[in-house]
Design an enzyme around this catalytic site. Structure first.
Site, short mmCIF file in Angstrom:
data_model
loop_
_atom_site.label_atom_id
_atom_site.label_comp_id
_atom_site.label_asym_id
_atom_site.label_seq_id
_atom_site.Cartn_x
_atom_site.Cartn_y
_atom_site.Cartn_z
N GLY A 33 34.21 75.66 13.62
CA GLY A 33 33.12 75.70 14.58
C GLY A 33 31.82 76.11 13.94
O GLY A 33 31.69 76.09 12.72
N ASN A 34 30.86 76.47 14.76
CA ASN A 34 29.55 76.87 14.24
C ASN A 34 28.92 77.90 15.16
O ASN A 34 29.51 78.27 16.18
CB ASN A 34 28.65 75.64 14.08
CG ASN A 34 28.43 74.95 15.40
OD1 ASN A 34 27.75 75.46 16.27
ND2 ASN A 34 29.04 73.78 15.56
N ARG A 35 27.73 78.35 14.82
CA ARG A 35 27.14 79.50 15.49
C ARG A 35 26.21 79.15 16.65
O ARG A 35 25.46 80.00 17.11
CB ARG A 35 26.40 80.35 14.46
CG ARG A 35 27.35 80.97 13.44
CD ARG A 35 26.61 81.66 12.33
NE ARG A 35 25.72 82.73 12.82
CZ ARG A 35 24.84 83.36 12.07
NH1 ARG A 35 24.70 83.05 10.80
NH2 ARG A 35 24.09 84.31 12.58
#
Ligand code: CTP
Ligand code: CA
Length: 223
Positions: A33-35
């Site tokens: 995933g990512n932020r």
């Protein structure tokens, strides 16, 4: 721009906004995933609603309240986002890709949880590329449709942004400088908007709602 006296310059328009960040499952409990928090995409949806638009908000993994009046389509992965965005884009006047889409996904999904006892040493996870939704939108746009991308860049921020704008054939690219404490999860943001016609618009650090309104100003001018 105060909420109550927003111009109704998006009345009768359908806009699609993507928000949040996709998650690509590795096994039943893990993902890549990512932020992205979704805050900028949600601000874009709220401001478009205030300006009279019909809004489809394709939301990936966000923990934010639905903007009143938006049609919210929850998605998980990049593939799901692609399907939802392209479907909504079919009759849209503008599409804004504020979501962070994972560039790669695991080549195979493991239906059982990966156990550390299996081999002692970790197995590498093979990745494959995800579809580039923005590039597809740029390629297959309807006549008159305005396509907007976002880009988080480090290093040579503007040169990277120009390249990306041309490569993805979008009308506008909102370029953020990222780094420690810049952009992610913050209520404020700063950006430079690059346009396919060569225009450059600097947006000073301020609330994400203000940045959203400048983006819609630039979209309205191109509709
Ligand atoms: N984007 C997309 N589909 C992808 C990747 C990105 O639609 N698979 C969109 C994002 O929503 C954003 C824009 O493309 O609006 C730019 O994303 P970014 O990650 O900066 O671009 P990439 O082409 O993936 O380049 P990079 O190698 O810098 O990550
Ligand atoms: Ca990327």
């Amino acid at each position: 721009l105060a909420r109550g006296n927003a111009p109704a310059d998006l009345a009768g328009r359908h806009v699609v906004v993507s928000a949040g960040g996709t998650r690509e499952p590795i096994d039943p409990v893990r993902f890549i995933g990512n932020r992205s928090s979704g805050l900028q995409g949600y601000a874009l949806a709220r401001t478009a609603l205030a300006r009279g638009a019909r809004v489809t908000l394709v939301a990936a993994n966000v923990a934010l309240p639905d903007p009143a009046g938006a049609q919210v389509v929850p998605v998980g992965t990049a593939e799901e986002m692609r399907k939802a965005v392209l479907e909504a884009a079919a009759d849209a006047d503008a599409v804004v890709m504020a979501a962070a889409v994972a560039d790669f996904r695991p080549a195979d999904y493991r239906t059982s949880k990966i156990k550390k006892s299996e081999s002692g040493e970790p197995e590498p996870i093979e990745l494959v590329r995800n579809p580039d939704i923005l590039a597809e939108l740029g390629q297959h746009r309807r006549p008159g449709q305005v396509i907007v991308g976002f880009a988080a860049e480090t290093d040579d921020v503007l040169a990277n942004g120009r390249d990306k704008l041309v490569r993805k054939k979008c009308d506008l690219l909102v370029v953020n400088q990222v780094g420690e404490n810049l952009a992610f999860g913050r209520p404020d943001n700063a950006a430079v908007v690059l346009a396919a016609d060569g225009a450059t618009t600097e947006i000073p650090r301020g609330p994400k709602e203000d940045l959203a309104d400048v983006v819609w100003d630039l979209v309205v001018a191109r509709l």
